[in-house]
Motif scaffolding. Structure first.
Motif, PDB file in Angstrom:
ATOM      1  N   ARG A 101      17.281  60.553  28.622  1.00  0.00           N
ATOM      2  CA  ARG A 101      18.030  60.504  29.882  1.00  0.00           C
ATOM      3  C   ARG A 101      19.445  61.029  29.702  1.00  0.00           C
ATOM      4  O   ARG A 101      20.044  61.554  30.647  1.00  0.00           O
ATOM      5  N   ALA A 102      19.993  60.903  28.501  1.00  0.00           N
ATOM      6  CA  ALA A 102      21.377  61.306  28.266  1.00  0.00           C
ATOM      7  C   ALA A 102      21.552  62.821  28.210  1.00  0.00           C
ATOM      8  O   ALA A 102      22.659  63.316  28.442  1.00  0.00           O
ATOM      9  N   VAL A 103      20.488  63.565  27.911  1.00  0.00           N
ATOM     10  CA  VAL A 103      20.624  65.017  27.722  1.00  0.00           C
ATOM     11  C   VAL A 103      21.190  65.702  28.964  1.00  0.00           C
ATOM     12  O   VAL A 103      22.227  66.389  28.886  1.00  0.00           O
ATOM     13  N   PRO A 104      20.561  65.575  30.148  1.00  0.00           N
ATOM     14  CA  PRO A 104      21.155  66.236  31.322  1.00  0.00           C
ATOM     15  C   PRO A 104      22.499  65.636  31.708  1.00  0.00           C
ATOM     16  O   PRO A 104      23.358  66.337  32.259  1.00  0.00           O
ATOM     17  N   LEU A 105      22.706  64.340  31.414  1.00  0.00           N
ATOM     18  CA  LEU A 105      23.985  63.716  31.741  1.00  0.00           C
ATOM     19  C   LEU A 105      25.113  64.283  30.891  1.00  0.00           C
ATOM     20  O   LEU A 105      26.253  64.423  31.362  1.00  0.00           O
ATOM     21  N   ILE A 106      24.829  64.586  29.624  1.00  0.00           N
ATOM     22  CA  ILE A 106      25.850  65.204  28.770  1.00  0.00           C
ATOM     23  C   ILE A 106      26.263  66.555  29.353  1.00  0.00           C
ATOM     24  O   ILE A 106      27.462  66.872  29.457  1.00  0.00           O
ATOM     25  N   LEU A 107      25.304  67.348  29.769  1.00  0.00           N
ATOM     26  CA  LEU A 107      25.599  68.693  30.249  1.00  0.00           C
ATOM     27  C   LEU A 107      26.317  68.662  31.594  1.00  0.00           C
ATOM     28  O   LEU A 107      27.278  69.419  31.810  1.00  0.00           O
ATOM     29  N   THR A 108      25.879  67.820  32.512  1.00  0.00           N
ATOM     30  CA  THR A 108      26.593  67.737  33.796  1.00  0.00           C
ATOM     31  C   THR A 108      27.959  67.082  33.618  1.00  0.00           C
ATOM     32  O   THR A 108      28.904  67.420  34.337  1.00  0.00           O
ATOM     33  N   GLY A 109      28.075  66.158  32.649  1.00  0.00           N
ATOM     34  CA  GLY A 109      29.380  65.586  32.352  1.00  0.00           C
ATOM     35  C   GLY A 109      30.333  66.629  31.797  1.00  0.00           C
ATOM     36  O   GLY A 109      31.517  66.671  32.160  1.00  0.00           O
ATOM     37  N   ALA A 143      25.964  73.263  33.957  1.00  0.00           N
ATOM     38  CA  ALA A 143      25.089  72.527  34.875  1.00  0.00           C
ATOM     39  C   ALA A 143      23.753  73.247  35.033  1.00  0.00           C
ATOM     40  O   ALA A 143      22.693  72.606  35.105  1.00  0.00           O
ATOM     41  N   GLY A 144      23.780  74.586  35.087  1.00  0.00           N
ATOM     42  CA  GLY A 144      22.523  75.324  35.170  1.00  0.00           C
ATOM     43  C   GLY A 144      21.662  75.135  33.941  1.00  0.00           C
ATOM     44  O   GLY A 144      20.433  75.001  34.041  1.00  0.00           O
ATOM     45  N   LEU A 145      22.291  75.098  32.760  1.00  0.00           N
ATOM     46  CA  LEU A 145      21.533  74.835  31.534  1.00  0.00           C
ATOM     47  C   LEU A 145      20.887  73.454  31.561  1.00  0.00           C
ATOM     48  O   LEU A 145      19.808  73.256  30.998  1.00  0.00           O
ATOM     49  N   ALA A 146      21.556  72.487  32.192  1.00  0.00           N
ATOM     50  CA  ALA A 146      20.964  71.150  32.312  1.00  0.00           C
ATOM     51  C   ALA A 146      19.626  71.221  33.034  1.00  0.00           C
ATOM     52  O   ALA A 146      18.653  70.559  32.645  1.00  0.00           O
ATOM     53  N   GLY A 147      19.549  72.045  34.090  1.00  0.00           N
ATOM     54  CA  GLY A 147      18.290  72.185  34.813  1.00  0.00           C
ATOM     55  C   GLY A 147      17.215  72.851  33.975  1.00  0.00           C
ATOM     56  O   GLY A 147      16.057  72.415  33.966  1.00  0.00           O
ATOM     57  N   ALA A 148      17.597  73.899  33.241  1.00  0.00           N
ATOM     58  CA  ALA A 148      16.614  74.598  32.408  1.00  0.00           C
ATOM     59  C   ALA A 148      16.103  73.704  31.288  1.00  0.00           C
ATOM     60  O   ALA A 148      14.892  73.666  30.996  1.00  0.00           O
ATOM     61  N   ILE A 149      17.001  72.973  30.641  1.00  0.00           N
ATOM     62  CA  ILE A 149      16.602  72.110  29.531  1.00  0.00           C
ATOM     63  C   ILE A 149      15.767  70.937  30.031  1.00  0.00           C
ATOM     64  O   ILE A 149      14.821  70.501  29.363  1.00  0.00           O
ATOM     65  N   GLU A 150      16.068  70.444  31.227  1.00  0.00           N
ATOM     66  CA  GLU A 150      15.265  69.362  31.786  1.00  0.00           C
ATOM     67  C   GLU A 150      13.842  69.839  32.067  1.00  0.00           C
ATOM     68  O   GLU A 150      12.872  69.114  31.826  1.00  0.00           O
ATOM     69  N   GLY A 197      20.039  62.370  40.533  1.00  0.00           N
ATOM     70  CA  GLY A 197      21.480  62.381  40.759  1.00  0.00           C
ATOM     71  C   GLY A 197      22.280  62.669  39.509  1.00  0.00           C
ATOM     72  O   GLY A 197      23.416  62.208  39.369  1.00  0.00           O
ATOM     73  N   TYR A 198      21.722  63.456  38.592  1.00  0.00           N
ATOM     74  CA  TYR A 198      22.418  63.773  37.347  1.00  0.00           C
ATOM     75  C   TYR A 198      23.749  64.474  37.612  1.00  0.00           C
ATOM     76  O   TYR A 198      24.731  64.244  36.903  1.00  0.00           O
ATOM     77  N   GLY A 199      23.769  65.346  38.622  1.00  0.00           N
ATOM     78  CA  GLY A 199      24.995  66.080  38.907  1.00  0.00           C
ATOM     79  C   GLY A 199      26.122  65.181  39.351  1.00  0.00           C
ATOM     80  O   GLY A 199      27.276  65.343  38.935  1.00  0.00           O
ATOM     81  N   TYR A 200      25.815  64.202  40.204  1.00  0.00           N
ATOM     82  CA  TYR A 200      26.844  63.271  40.665  1.00  0.00           C
ATOM     83  C   TYR A 200      27.243  62.308  39.539  1.00  0.00           C
ATOM     84  O   TYR A 200      28.420  61.952  39.399  1.00  0.00           O
TER      85      TYR A 200
END
Length: 353
Positions: free
Chosen positions: A64-72, A259-266, A281-284
């Motif tokens: 769960r932390a992977v996309p959160l790190i990237l959007t953070g 943020a785009g990489l977060a989507g691809a990696i997810e 809501g990873y982006g928010y």
């Protein structure tokens, strides 16, 4: 009562402030637990066990932390330059759409690229898609003075509507029996597992590397100095020779790209296909994480793991103790407010008239 800036924050205050914020958060959240007629100690124990108490729990938290790190990171970089990117959610979906377009829409073309070319091409396409979504609002801010908070926020809904159209049209999986989801990625493009029989994938390593590279960029390069100068005072930075417009464009490309990489990696690491509810809501959440980390790229990693732990541990806590999952959201929100107030009090002190 007024705020007076301290000449120089003491080391004691710098250490005591976050500790005080943690204690305050636990106290406030404990009152809600008592209101729900549950034992406070057992609730916190189950929350921790659900997030970190076993190999499976830890793997779920880190996944769960992977996309959160990237959007953070996306929010932290943008906020450093006072480019308030509220559109990481839409940029994440833009990256996921680009990843599917490159790595999933491949049937019947008669032309196949080797995987070692297709995989980096997929990531580059995702980063460019996310960057393009933020580039427009950034240029509108620098050229026309348009508030980027409004434009980036509204683009989130535009992107979600576009995804809904694509999932019922060009990208719809004919084998999904009517379920609104995209075609799947080629199996060779999926990220490998770090731990067998878990969902934890190598995207975690990619996110950690990007966090370190972002920190190096901000702290050890001329571009990083320009970003920090533009964020501190754009007019003074421009007077000193900093190319503010070019710096804001660079920040937009970097923030949107992350943020785009977060989507691809997810997509490549967890789902293998795109759905409208892929992101809860990873982006928010990335905005909260960036603020918890004090906009520090390495602090973003710790803050993302904390937020992911709260989200994952809340399910176990709710089942065992019988308290609502929403208490985890309260803990995250109270943590943010506590950290912000604690940070303020390290820089300022209260004076009574």
């Amino acid at each position: 009562m007024r705020l007076e800036k301290r000449p120089s924050p003491s080391r004691t205050a710098m250490v005591a402030a976050p500790l005080g914020a943690v204690v305050f958060t636990l106290l406030i959240s404990g009152l809600l637990v008592l209101w729900a007629k549950a034992p406070v100690g057992a609730t916190y124990v189950e929350l921790f066990k659900g997030a970190f108490g076993s190999l499976f729990a830890l793997s779920e938290t880190m996944t769960r932390a992977v996309p959160l790190i990237l959007t953070g990171l996306a929010a932290a970089v943008a906020f450093r330059a006072r480019l308030f990117n509220i559109g990481a959610e839409g940029q994440l979906y833009a990256g996921a759409v680009a990843a599917i377009a490159v790595g999933g829409m491949h049937g019947g073309t008669g032309f196949e690229l080797p995987i070692y070319v297709l995989f980096p091409l997929m990531l580059v396409a995702a980063a460019l898609a996310g960057a393009a979504m933020l580039l427009g609002p950034a240029l509108m801010k620098t050229r026309l003075g348009v508030d980027e908070v409004v434009t980036t926020l509204l683009l989130n809904f535009v992107m979600l509507l576009l995804v809904a159209y694509l999932l019922d049209g060009p990208m719809k999986d004919p084998m999904a029996l009517g379920w609104p989801q995209s075609v799947t990625l080629q199996s060779d493009l999926e990220l490998s597992r770090l731990i067998e029989q878990t969902r934890l994938h190598t995207g975690l390593l990619m996110a950690l590397v990007l966090a370190v590279l972002t920190w190096l960029l901000l702290q050890r390069t001329t571009a990083g100095f320009d970003i920090r100068a533009a964020g501190a005072n754009a007019k003074a930075a421009s007077f000193a020779g900093v190319p503010v417009t070019r710096t804001v464009v660079l920040v937009a490309l970097l923030s949107g790209g992350l943020a785009g990489l977060a989507g691809a990696i997810e997509v490549a690491g967890r789902t293998s296909y795109l759905t409208l509810d892929m992101s809860p809501g990873y982006g928010y959440a990335g905005i909260v994480i960036a603020m918890l980390a004090g906009l520090h790229p390495l602090g973003v990693v710790a803050a993302a793991i904390f937020v992911a732990g709260m989200q994952v541990g809340a399910d176990s806590m709710s089942r065992v103790v019988g308290v609502p999952n929403a208490i985890a959201d309260v803990i995250v929100a109270a943590s943010l407010l506590s950290v912000l107030v604690a940070s303020l009090l390290t820089q300022y002190r209260l004076r009574w008239k």
